[in-house]
Enzyme design. Structure first.
Site, mmCIF file in Angstrom:
data_model
loop_
_atom_site.group_PDB
_atom_site.id
_atom_site.type_symbol
_atom_site.label_atom_id
_atom_site.label_comp_id
_atom_site.label_asym_id
_atom_site.label_seq_id
_atom_site.Cartn_x
_atom_site.Cartn_y
_atom_site.Cartn_z
ATOM 1 C CE1 TYR A 115 -4.001 -2.111 0.340
ATOM 2 C CE2 TYR A 115 -2.664 -3.471 1.633
ATOM 3 C CZ TYR A 115 -3.898 -3.363 0.950
ATOM 4 O OH TYR A 115 -4.813 -4.242 0.800
ATOM 5 C CB CYS A 116 1.888 3.435 2.849
ATOM 6 S SG CYS A 116 0.174 3.486 3.256
ATOM 7 C CB ILE A 117 6.079 0.290 0.562
ATOM 8 C CG1 ILE A 117 6.253 0.553 2.344
ATOM 9 C CG2 ILE A 117 7.461 0.354 -0.119
ATOM 10 C CD1 ILE A 117 7.163 1.692 2.987
#
Length: 176
Positions: A115-117
């Site tokens: 997700y965020c990576i």
């Protein structure tokens, strides 16, 4: 080119939540080693927290929203960014802050790989930053379709080249 360390979503609610991150303790140790190396080189450490809406378990200020206490960050020295979407750049002012600080290269680590990576690594280059993904310093949890080790290996392979330079913790240098 000035470098900065970007530590994403190493928060109590994710790291110590109901589903443990894959090799969490090893990843945490690697991130702490990166923090030490960044500080030794005078590189900024940017700590990103995912923030949920008022009343959610990860609302700003809640116990689960806090950065894990085992993480070697300093609230007086490091730059903190709060986000509400997977990308660390969306409506956060991060790109502008990095530009103002003269940062051209981001060393990316933290949670969650898928997700965020992923979102942050993909967008960094579009915003003019060189991105390094630290292959052994990001993690996630098993999904219903893939186990965490496969998710991490897949993202390391897919992101390397077109989006990031892939390095291990031992290979990262914040010099020059």
């Amino acid at each position: 080119m000035k470098k900065a360390l970007l530590v994403i979503d190493m928060q109590v609610g994710l790291f110590h939540g109901p589903q443990a991150p894959f090799e969490g303790e090893r990843v945490l140790a690697n991130i702490n080693a990166l923090i030490v190396a960044a500080r030794a080189a005078g590189a900024p450490v940017v700590v990103v927290r995912h923030t949920g809406p008022e009343g959610s378990p990860i609302a700003a200020g809640s116990a689960l929203w806090q950065v894990v206490p085992e993480l070697g960050v300093d609230v007086h020295q490091d730059h903190f960014v709060d986000k509400t979407r997977p990308s660390c750049f969306f409506n956060t002012g991060l790109a502008e802050w990095l530009d103002d600080a003269g940062v051209g290269e981001l060393v990316i680590c933290g949670m969650k790989t898928d997700y965020c990576i992923d979102s942050t690594a993909r967008l960094a280059g579009d915003l003019g930053f060189k991105a390094v993904l630290v292959a052994d310093a990001h993690t996630t949890m098993d999904s219903p379709v893939l186990d965490a080790a496969a998710i991490i290996a897949h993202h390391n392979q897919v992101l390397a080249g077109p989006f990031v330079k892939l390095l291990s913790t031992a290979e990262v240098s914040f010099q020059g």
